[in-house]
Design an enzyme around this catalytic site. Structure first.
Site, short mmCIF file in Angstrom:
data_model
loop_
_atom_site.label_atom_id
_atom_site.label_comp_id
_atom_site.label_asym_id
_atom_site.label_seq_id
_atom_site.Cartn_x
_atom_site.Cartn_y
_atom_site.Cartn_z
CG HIS A 136 -1.88 -1.05 1.38
ND1 HIS A 136 -1.98 -1.86 2.49
CD2 HIS A 136 -2.83 -1.48 0.53
CE1 HIS A 136 -2.96 -2.73 2.32
NE2 HIS A 136 -3.49 -2.54 1.13
CE LYS A 179 -14.59 -5.47 1.88
NZ LYS A 179 -13.43 -5.03 1.09
NE ARG A 224 -2.67 -7.69 -4.54
CZ ARG A 224 -3.38 -8.09 -3.51
NH1 ARG A 224 -2.83 -8.23 -2.34
NH2 ARG A 224 -4.67 -8.35 -3.64
CB SER A 240 -4.07 -6.66 4.60
OG SER A 240 -3.70 -5.41 4.12
O1 PNS Z 1 -8.64 -2.92 0.26
P1 PNS Z 1 -9.87 -3.48 -0.37
O2 PNS Z 1 -10.67 -4.25 0.66
O3 PNS Z 1 -9.59 -4.27 -1.61
O4 PNS Z 1 -10.76 -2.20 -0.81
C1 PNS Z 1 -12.05 -2.39 -1.37
C2 PNS Z 1 -12.82 -1.07 -1.45
C3 PNS Z 1 -12.85 -0.35 -0.11
C4 PNS Z 1 -12.16 -0.17 -2.47
C5 PNS Z 1 -14.27 -1.42 -1.92
O5 PNS Z 1 -14.78 -2.44 -1.12
C6 PNS Z 1 -15.22 -0.24 -1.89
O6 PNS Z 1 -15.09 0.69 -2.65
N1 PNS Z 1 -16.20 -0.29 -0.98
C7 PNS Z 1 -17.19 0.77 -0.82
C8 PNS Z 1 -18.57 0.30 -1.28
C9 PNS Z 1 -18.78 0.51 -2.75
O7 PNS Z 1 -18.65 1.59 -3.29
N2 PNS Z 1 -19.13 -0.58 -3.46
C10 PNS Z 1 -19.39 -0.57 -4.88
C11 PNS Z 1 -18.12 -0.75 -5.67
S1 PNS Z 1 -18.30 -2.07 -6.78
#
Ligand code: PNS
Length: 163
Positions: A17, A41, A90, A128
């Site tokens: 990150h 989550k 990645r 993570s």
């Molecule tokens: O680090 P991560 O868990 O891969 O991040 C995922 C994240 C936070 C970017 C994603 O879960 C997110 O944007 N969540 C907010 C809810 C949302 O907007 N969902 C619709 C997107 S398809």
């Protein structure tokens, strides 16, 4: 002013990150690291802890803010008037999920684009989730996370074992 959001769970923040934060902070004027507050989550660290840890490890960057968010990412982007969302890619395994997410976000809010940075090769395997698993079994995580995060993980694992 060019502003972007780098969103994620950051549970906890890793060197992978930080690599994306460092590189994207050079491209934009202002980078907002958006920390997802979503208990569904079941994160190991609370959102307050994740924000505090990110603040600590990014304190030397001048154009970064760490901001928690709930709900839809596009609403957060709209609220902040961010020009785009940054995500790290990645391996090919990330691609399907990231493509789906960026296309859905674009449908929801055509004004917000997603830009991808490919992860530096030395971090292409890092997540993570694996860091937490190694820490849970008492393994050495010093090459994956900053020292302060390693300490926080060890403390958290101690607390978890004692309950
Ligand atoms: O680090 P991560 O868990 O891969 O991040 C995922 C994240 C936070 C970017 C994603 O879960 C997110 O944007 N969540 C907010 C809810 C949302 O907007 N969902 C619709 C997107 S398809």
């Amino acid at each position: 002013m060019l502003k972007a959001i780098y969103p994620g769970s950051f549970d906890p923040v890793t060197f992978g990150h930080l690599d994306i934060i460092r590189r994207s902070s050079k491209i934009v004027d202002r980078l907002v690291v958006g920390v997802l507050n979503n208990n569904a989550k079941m994160p190991l660290f609370s959102v307050e802890e994740r924000v505090r840890m990110l603040e600590e490890v990014t304190k030397d960057f001048k154009n970064i803010a760490i901001v928690p968010f709930e709900g839809l990412l596009v609403d957060f982007a709209r609220k902040l008037d961010a020009a785009f969302i940054i995500r790290g890619l990645r391996a090919i395994t990330d691609f399907e999920y990231e493509l789906q997410m960026s296309q859905t976000n674009h449908k929801l809010e055509p004004g917000v684009e997603t830009m991808f940075l490919t992860t530096s090769i030395e971090y292409s395997y890092l997540s993570s989730t694996t860091v937490k698993e190694i820490a849970a079994f008492g393994g050495d995580i010093s090459q994956f996370v900053p020292e302060v995060i390693g300490k926080a993980l060890k403390e958290k694992m101690k607390v978890k074992r004692s309950v």
